[in-house]
Motif scaffolding. Structure first.
Motif, PDB file in Angstrom:
ATOM      1  N   VAL A 132       6.658  -0.331   7.779  1.00 21.36           N
ATOM      2  CA  VAL A 132       6.687   0.771   6.665  1.00 21.36           C
ATOM      3  C   VAL A 132       6.143   0.125   5.333  1.00 21.36           C
ATOM      4  CG1 VAL A 132       8.442   1.838   5.378  1.00 21.36           C
ATOM      5  CG2 VAL A 132       8.967   1.528   7.791  1.00 21.36           C
ATOM      6  N   ARG A 133       5.398   0.795   4.737  1.00 23.13           N
ATOM      7  CA  ARG A 133       4.858   0.444   3.510  1.00 23.13           C
ATOM      8  C   ARG A 133       5.504   1.270   2.374  1.00 23.13           C
ATOM      9  NH1 ARG A 133      -1.371  -0.105   5.289  1.00 23.13           N
ATOM     10  NH2 ARG A 133      -1.064  -1.978   6.664  1.00 23.13           N
ATOM     11  N   GLU A 134       6.192   0.719   1.419  1.00 15.45           N
ATOM     12  CA  GLU A 134       6.784   1.288   0.364  1.00 15.45           C
ATOM     13  C   GLU A 134       5.795   1.174  -0.889  1.00 15.45           C
ATOM     14  OE1 GLU A 134       9.843   2.244   0.539  1.00 15.45           O
ATOM     15  OE2 GLU A 134      10.189   1.836   2.599  1.00 15.45           O
ATOM     16  N   GLY A 135       6.170   2.076  -1.709  1.00 15.72           N
ATOM     17  CA  GLY A 135       5.295   2.263  -2.877  1.00 15.72           C
ATOM     18  C   GLY A 135       5.247   3.930  -2.882  1.00 15.72           C
ATOM     19  N   PHE A 136       4.231   3.999  -4.035  1.00 15.55           N
ATOM     20  CA  PHE A 136       4.058   5.386  -4.409  1.00 15.55           C
ATOM     21  C   PHE A 136       3.580   6.584  -3.287  1.00 15.55           C
ATOM     22  CE2 PHE A 136       0.773   8.921  -5.973  1.00 15.55           C
ATOM     23  CZ  PHE A 136       1.652   9.383  -6.821  1.00 15.55           C
TER      24      PHE A 136
END
Length: 184
Positions: A132-136
């Motif tokens: 999982v890559r969090e961010g915009f």
């Protein structure tokens, strides 16, 4: 669409034939045609089509550059339409508990290696990994973690609308193939 019959589970993978790809290919085609028409109109000193007016555009340098952009756009659009036509990236993931084999099949570009088929023993699979890559633009991908090899992606970036849907799919897959889940 997933199919599961006792000891066999098949997950079908959507390739390039997605609504968003159709939209982008159409936008590229229309933009390329418009650029080409404006460029050629400036060469002919008259409008080929009435919508984008080319009255104030000189052929050299603006019209010529518009023609080149139009031609480049047509090639990119042709590439997009061919990718959609060939349905590149589509295929399936098949888990067979009876034979203890995982099969990954994908369609590629035409040629000698159009059909991509990998068959791996279920004993070589270490875990199902969730990344999982969090961010915009946060997103998640399911991977199959292998013993002594690179991880194999099982899903596309935009396949799961929520983290919960991805976790549910990973849990079903791990339960069926009797392997653990890892998260990164």
């Amino acid at each position: 669409m997933d199919t599961q019959i006792e000891d066999i589970r098949v997950d079908f993978i959507t390739g390039s034939r997605r609504f968003s790809n159709f939209c982008w290919a159409l936008i590229l085609l229309l933009g390329a045609i418009s650029f080409s028409c404006v460029g050629f109109s400036s060469y002919l000193r008259g409008d080929i089509i009435p919508f984008p007016s080319s009255e104030r555009i000189l052929f050299i340098p603006q019209g010529l550059v518009m023609c080149l952009y139009g031609i480049a756009g047509l090639f990119i659009s042709l590439y997009s339409w061919c990718t959609i036509w060939w349905n590149v990236g589509s295929g399936y993931n098949k888990f067979d508990r009876r034979k203890e084999i995982f099969s990954l099949f994908r369609w590629g570009f035409p040629g000698r290696n159009r059909r991509i088929l990998m068959q791996i023993s279920l004993m070589d699979i270490q875990a199902i990994r969730i990344e999982v890559r969090e961010g915009f633009l946060s997103h998640g991908i399911l991977y199959m973690k292998m013993k002594g090899r690179r991880d194999i992606p099982l899903s596309r970036i935009e396949e799961y609308p929520t983290l919960e849907a991805m976790e549910t799919e990973a849990a079903k897959l791990a339960h069926f193939s009797k392997i653990s889940i890892e998260s990164t």
